[in-house]
Design an enzyme around this catalytic site. Structure first.
Site, PDB file in Angstrom:
ATOM      1  CE1 TYR A  18     -24.731  29.465   4.727  1.00  0.00           C
ATOM      2  CE2 TYR A  18     -26.010  31.454   5.108  1.00  0.00           C
ATOM      3  CZ  TYR A  18     -24.907  30.674   5.372  1.00  0.00           C
ATOM      4  OH  TYR A  18     -23.981  31.088   6.307  1.00  0.00           O
ATOM      5  CG  HIS A  22     -27.915  29.950   8.830  1.00  0.00           C
ATOM      6  ND1 HIS A  22     -27.441  29.333   7.701  1.00  0.00           N
ATOM      7  CD2 HIS A  22     -26.862  30.100   9.657  1.00  0.00           C
ATOM      8  CE1 HIS A  22     -26.142  29.122   7.835  1.00  0.00           C
ATOM      9  NE2 HIS A  22     -25.762  29.574   9.017  1.00  0.00           N
ATOM     10  CE1 TYR A  41     -21.830  34.127  12.830  1.00  0.00           C
ATOM     11  CE2 TYR A  41     -21.874  32.358  14.431  1.00  0.00           C
ATOM     12  CZ  TYR A  41     -21.502  32.841  13.201  1.00  0.00           C
ATOM     13  OH  TYR A  41     -20.788  32.035  12.345  1.00  0.00           O
ATOM     14  CD1 TRP A  77     -18.940  24.019  10.067  1.00  0.00           C
ATOM     15  CD2 TRP A  77     -17.092  22.798  10.360  1.00  0.00           C
ATOM     16  NE1 TRP A  77     -18.013  24.811  10.697  1.00  0.00           N
ATOM     17  CE2 TRP A  77     -16.870  24.080  10.890  1.00  0.00           C
ATOM     18  CE3 TRP A  77     -16.081  21.854  10.443  1.00  0.00           C
ATOM     19  CZ2 TRP A  77     -15.663  24.447  11.474  1.00  0.00           C
ATOM     20  CZ3 TRP A  77     -14.884  22.218  11.019  1.00  0.00           C
ATOM     21  CH2 TRP A  77     -14.673  23.509  11.528  1.00  0.00           C
TER      22      TRP A  77
END
Length: 104
Positions: A18, A22, A41, A77
């Site tokens: 993960y 990113h 963010y 997604w």
């Protein structure tokens, strides 16, 4: 500026993947986020529970809501679906958090 916070969940055996995905964020995703009013963010991981805490500042809710409909967001997604809890449309299972305190 609107502050948004939310919780998601990454699979326990996918923490490193993960983060890797990113760290390699696509430039076109960054561009789309900015175009849809996102700034500042961040996503944090609580390793013990595999919970992700997200924080983003947005310009307005309507502009931000349009981000989900973009081709690059749909691609993201789909790319993230194997490593985290998602809905059938591949969108992350997300719990929105209510702000109860803010220090300026």
């Amino acid at each position: 500026m609107i502050r948004k916070a939310f919780v998601m969940k990454v699979y326990p055996d996918q923490h490193e993947e993960y983060e890797k995905r990113h760290n390699e964020i696509w430039p076109e995703m960054v561009k789309a986020l900015h175009e849809h009013g996102a700034s500042n963010y961040s996503i944090f991981l609580e390793k013990e529970t595999s919970k992700l805490f997200g924080y983003v500042e947005i310009e307005n809710e309507e502009k931000w809501a349009q981000m989900a409909k973009t081709e690059i967001n749909q691609k993201c997604w789909e790319f993230m679906q194997p490593v985290m809890e998602t809905h059938p449309d591949n969108s992350p299972v997300t719990t929105q958090l209510k702000e109860v305190f803010h220090l300026k």
